[in-house]
Design a protein around this motif. Structure first.
Motif, PDB file in Angstrom:
ATOM      1  N   LYS A  40       0.841  -1.200   0.000  1.00  0.00           N
ATOM      2  CA  LYS A  40       0.000   0.000   0.000  1.00  0.00           C
ATOM      3  C   LYS A  40       0.875   1.249   0.000  1.00  0.00           C
ATOM      4  CE  LYS A  40      -3.381  -2.932   0.924  1.00  0.00           C
ATOM      5  NZ  LYS A  40      -2.547  -4.152   0.972  1.00  0.00           N
ATOM      6  N   VAL A  41       0.620   2.145  -0.935  1.00  0.00           N
ATOM      7  CA  VAL A  41       1.361   3.408  -1.003  1.00  0.00           C
ATOM      8  C   VAL A  41       0.512   4.494  -0.363  1.00  0.00           C
ATOM      9  CG1 VAL A  41       2.575   5.046  -2.482  1.00  0.00           C
ATOM     10  CG2 VAL A  41       2.418   2.634  -3.169  1.00  0.00           C
ATOM     11  N   ILE A  82       9.074  -0.129 -11.453  1.00  0.00           N
ATOM     12  CA  ILE A  82      10.193  -0.767 -12.124  1.00  0.00           C
ATOM     13  C   ILE A  82      11.076  -1.554 -11.162  1.00  0.00           C
ATOM     14  CG2 ILE A  82      11.962   1.062 -11.998  1.00  0.00           C
ATOM     15  CD1 ILE A  82      12.411   0.511 -15.063  1.00  0.00           C
ATOM     16  N   ASN A  83      11.015  -1.184  -9.893  1.00  0.00           N
ATOM     17  CA  ASN A  83      11.794  -1.894  -8.875  1.00  0.00           C
ATOM     18  C   ASN A  83      10.951  -2.878  -8.060  1.00  0.00           C
ATOM     19  OD1 ASN A  83      14.535  -0.640  -9.099  1.00  0.00           O
ATOM     20  ND2 ASN A  83      13.343   1.214  -8.756  1.00  0.00           N
ATOM     21  N   ASN A  84       9.699  -3.093  -8.515  1.00  0.00           N
ATOM     22  CA  ASN A  84       8.801  -4.060  -7.867  1.00  0.00           C
ATOM     23  C   ASN A  84       8.671  -3.811  -6.359  1.00  0.00           C
ATOM     24  OD1 ASN A  84       8.421  -5.572 -10.323  1.00  0.00           O
ATOM     25  ND2 ASN A  84      10.468  -6.434  -9.996  1.00  0.00           N
ATOM     26  N   LEU A  85       8.584  -2.557  -5.976  1.00  0.00           N
ATOM     27  CA  LEU A  85       8.593  -2.226  -4.553  1.00  0.00           C
ATOM     28  C   LEU A  85       7.305  -2.622  -3.837  1.00  0.00           C
ATOM     29  CD1 LEU A  85      10.437   1.226  -4.590  1.00  0.00           C
ATOM     30  CD2 LEU A  85      11.371  -1.078  -4.290  1.00  0.00           C
ATOM     31  N   LYS A  86       6.198  -2.711  -4.562  1.00  0.00           N
ATOM     32  CA  LYS A  86       4.953  -3.147  -3.925  1.00  0.00           C
ATOM     33  C   LYS A  86       4.989  -4.633  -3.587  1.00  0.00           C
ATOM     34  CE  LYS A  86       1.882   0.291  -6.032  1.00  0.00           C
ATOM     35  NZ  LYS A  86       0.704   0.500  -6.911  1.00  0.00           N
ATOM     36  N   GLU A  87       5.873  -5.359  -4.241  1.00  0.00           N
ATOM     37  CA  GLU A  87       6.051  -6.779  -3.925  1.00  0.00           C
ATOM     38  C   GLU A  87       7.060  -6.955  -2.783  1.00  0.00           C
ATOM     39  OE1 GLU A  87       6.056  -5.845  -7.465  1.00  0.00           O
ATOM     40  OE2 GLU A  87       3.912  -6.230  -7.122  1.00  0.00           O
ATOM     41  N   LYS A  88       7.975  -6.018  -2.653  1.00  0.00           N
ATOM     42  CA  LYS A  88       9.041  -6.131  -1.646  1.00  0.00           C
ATOM     43  C   LYS A  88       8.661  -5.499  -0.311  1.00  0.00           C
ATOM     44  CE  LYS A  88      12.511  -6.192  -5.290  1.00  0.00           C
ATOM     45  NZ  LYS A  88      13.555  -5.459  -6.008  1.00  0.00           N
ATOM     46  N   PHE A  89       7.729  -4.539  -0.353  1.00  0.00           N
ATOM     47  CA  PHE A  89       7.322  -3.848   0.866  1.00  0.00           C
ATOM     48  C   PHE A  89       5.808  -3.926   1.033  1.00  0.00           C
ATOM     49  CE2 PHE A  89      11.313  -1.845  -0.388  1.00  0.00           C
ATOM     50  CZ  PHE A  89      12.027  -1.865   0.805  1.00  0.00           C
TER      51      PHE A  89
END
Length: 309
Positions: A6-7, A151-158
């Motif tokens: 969640k952003v 592009i850095n797949n941050l929603k999958e990592k955080f």
């Protein structure tokens, strides 16, 4: 509830409302009590979140490695050390400035600017130079935070990406909200902060949600509500709170709990969890626990609504 990260943007059009403190403490709560992976993106050119996290990290190192020093000496050495650390990060281009300095985000940007604070908390350092990116034609920069995240797949990592926004409308706040699914409004209980809320809502409507290009993306932006901080329980504050609820309650949720003003808190500790067993700060700890319960409930309710659509 969706497993996707969640952003959430933390924003008000007025400074000095406890925005950074709330961002950091929500991050700490989610990381340590909910075991979530958190990324803080510091987009405020004043970079207060970055300063606080670096200072906390350096104080921790000193307290572990140096014996029999008084608190003032540890504080001084930590400030010097954290300032040097920040200067190094800024000089080497490892701050949020890099997101806006480029027109295209690459995967290398992630390893360049994401800094680990603890096992569950990482952050993208802020930068005084961010103030320079708001000049000139900024239309092409609206999607840069979103691009950086994707592009850095941050929603999958955080599990949560928390964006500490500056207290003005600019490409920084525009880009943060464009990338966000939610936003939270920290505010003081005074008329000027209420004006800041009005200004923010007008800007979001004008520049974002009513923009035809934004609408074509099928994005949705949800307001989690207003959290009042630095409250003193004065009668005038109570009357103002009633006015705010009357004005906004059907449009904006007003959190039941508030962050009370405790003069010694800002210089004594960074995380409320540091004093949760200290009776002196029991009012603060209890209030924050209630805020977090309401915060999580708000997100859960929105997610369930989306799932049922």
């Amino acid at each position: 509830m969706s497993d996707e990260g969640k952003v959430i943007s933390f924003i008000n059009m007025k400074g000095g409302v406890g925005k950074t403190t709330l961002t950091i403490n929500i991050a700490n709560y989610l990381a340590n009590k909910e075991n979530k992976k958190i990324l803080i993106i510091d987009l405020d050119p004043q970079f207060n979140a970055t300063q606080a996290l670096l200072l906390k990290q350096e104080k921790h190192k000193l307290s572990n490695n140096i014996n029999k020093q008084d608190e003032d000496e540890v504080e001084f050495k930590a400030e010097v050390s954290s300032a040097k650390q920040y200067k190094k990060l800024s000089k080497n281009g490892k701050t949020a400035f890099q997101i806006f300095h480029r027109t295209v985000i690459t995967k290398n940007t992630q390893k360049d600017i994401i800094y680990e604070f603890s096992e569950n908390i990482s952050f993208v350092p802020g930068d005084l130079e961010l103030s320079s990116v708001i000049a000139g034609d900024t239309a092409s920069k609206v999607g840069l935070i979103d691009q950086f995240i994707k592009i850095n797949n941050l929603k999958e990592k955080f599990d949560f990406i928390l964006i500490d926004c500056p207290p003005t409308w600019s490409i920084l706040t525009h880009s943060a909200l464009y990338a966000s699914k939610y936003y939270l409004i920290p505010s003081k209980l005074d008329f000027y902060s209420s004006i800041g809320i009005n200004s923010l809502q007008n800007k979001i409507s004008e520049k974002l949600t009513n923009d035809c290009m934004y609408q074509e993306t099928s994005r949705k932006l949800f307001n989690l509500g207003i959290v009042f901080s630095m409250t003193t329980n004065l009668q005038s504050e109570k009357r103002l709170r009633e006015t705010v609820i009357k004005d906004y309650d059907t449009k904006i949720h007003v959190f039941d709990a508030e962050i009370p003003l405790i003069p010694s808190a800002s210089s004594s500790f960074l995380f409320y969890s540091e004093v949760e067993n200290n009776k002196t700060y029991s009012n603060l700890s209890n209030s924050f626990e209630k805020i977090m319960s309401e915060f999580i409930s708000q997100i859960t309710n929105y997610e369930e609504e989306l799932d049922n659509e």
